[in-house]
Motif scaffolding. Sequence first.
Motif, PDB file in Angstrom:
ATOM      1  N   CYS A   1     -51.526  54.952  -6.150  1.00  0.00           N
ATOM      2  CA  CYS A   1     -51.557  56.061  -5.195  1.00  0.00           C
ATOM      3  C   CYS A   1     -50.143  56.606  -4.957  1.00  0.00           C
ATOM      4  CB  CYS A   1     -52.156  55.559  -3.887  1.00  0.00           C
ATOM      5  SG  CYS A   1     -52.057  56.754  -2.555  1.00  0.00           S
TER       6      CYS A   1
ATOM      7  N   GLU B   1     -49.192  58.250  -2.477  1.00  0.00           N
ATOM      8  CA  GLU B   1     -48.893  58.215  -1.035  1.00  0.00           C
ATOM      9  C   GLU B   1     -48.454  56.827  -0.590  1.00  0.00           C
ATOM     10  OE1 GLU B   1     -49.065  60.922   1.107  1.00  0.00           O
ATOM     11  OE2 GLU B   1     -49.398  62.102  -0.704  1.00  0.00           O
ATOM     12  N   CYS B   2     -49.160  55.792  -1.078  1.00  0.00           N
ATOM     13  CA  CYS B   2     -48.896  54.456  -0.528  1.00  0.00           C
ATOM     14  C   CYS B   2     -48.788  53.382  -1.612  1.00  0.00           C
ATOM     15  CB  CYS B   2     -49.988  54.071   0.474  1.00  0.00           C
ATOM     16  SG  CYS B   2     -51.537  53.586  -0.310  1.00  0.00           S
TER      17      CYS B   2
ATOM     18  N   GLY C   1     -51.013  52.148  -3.301  1.00  0.00           N
ATOM     19  CA  GLY C   1     -52.231  51.337  -3.359  1.00  0.00           C
ATOM     20  C   GLY C   1     -52.960  51.569  -4.662  1.00  0.00           C
TER      21      GLY C   1
ATOM     22  N   CYS D   1     -57.817  56.248  -3.310  1.00  0.00           N
ATOM     23  CA  CYS D   1     -56.988  55.097  -2.949  1.00  0.00           C
ATOM     24  C   CYS D   1     -57.770  54.181  -2.008  1.00  0.00           C
ATOM     25  CB  CYS D   1     -55.700  55.570  -2.287  1.00  0.00           C
ATOM     26  SG  CYS D   1     -54.691  54.205  -1.691  1.00  0.00           S
TER      27      CYS D   1
ATOM     28  N   CYS E   1     -55.409  53.932   1.515  1.00  0.00           N
ATOM     29  CA  CYS E   1     -55.217  55.047   2.475  1.00  0.00           C
ATOM     30  C   CYS E   1     -56.238  56.160   2.334  1.00  0.00           C
ATOM     31  CB  CYS E   1     -53.796  55.608   2.355  1.00  0.00           C
ATOM     32  SG  CYS E   1     -53.547  56.697   0.934  1.00  0.00           S
TER      33      CYS E   1
ATOM     34  N   PHE F   1     -56.445  58.436  -0.041  1.00  0.00           N
ATOM     35  CA  PHE F   1     -55.968  59.594  -0.810  1.00  0.00           C
ATOM     36  C   PHE F   1     -56.909  59.862  -1.990  1.00  0.00           C
ATOM     37  CE2 PHE F   1     -53.604  61.127  -4.535  1.00  0.00           C
ATOM     38  CZ  PHE F   1     -52.988  62.263  -4.046  1.00  0.00           C
TER      39      PHE F   1
HETATM   40 ZN   LIG Z   1     -52.892  55.339  -0.790  1.00  0.00          ZN
END
Ligand SMILES: [Zn+2]
Length: 164
Positions: free
Chosen positions: A4, A6-7, A9, A24, A27, A29
């Motif tokens: 991911c 964003e995070c 993950g 994800c 999170c 996403f």
């Molecule tokens: Zn994420």
Amino acid sequence: MKYCPECAGSFADEMVHGKLRAVCKACGFVFYQGPKLAAGVLIEDKGRVLLHRRDVGPREGTWTFPSGYVDLGESPAEAALREAREETALEVVLDQLVGVYNNPSHSVSLVMYAAHLTENASPSSDNDRVALFPLESLPELSFEHDRQILEDWRRQAAAGKTVN
Ligand SMILES: [Zn+2]
């Protein structure tokens, strides 16, 4: 994409808006895959159009409009101007949007602009990959949508939309 953005993950496939998409697990996403965006220019000069000969890849040796992918942080118009400069070594001025065209698999969307050369600009005679062609004697064109672009542009010009 493996993790991911964003995070960091990990993803699992889930149905989102009617399609299996990478989501994800940490999170939520959703990774939406879309077409690549490209931009190009149809450059007109005294009833002729400027074409660029492909020297690599599919359809090598055929002719098409200067075009290329839009970079992140760039507008389609900026990309069109940059590609014109890179592929023709000529400065052009954009006139209007001609249309948006897709390749057969819809993996690329091409934003086409009409343009004209700046004053006194003309293709260099020692660059045999760039040439101006009269509309009635065009060379073999690279792509199916090249014809459509020319047709749309001529229709717009006939309707008085071309500003140059
Ligand atoms: Zn994420």
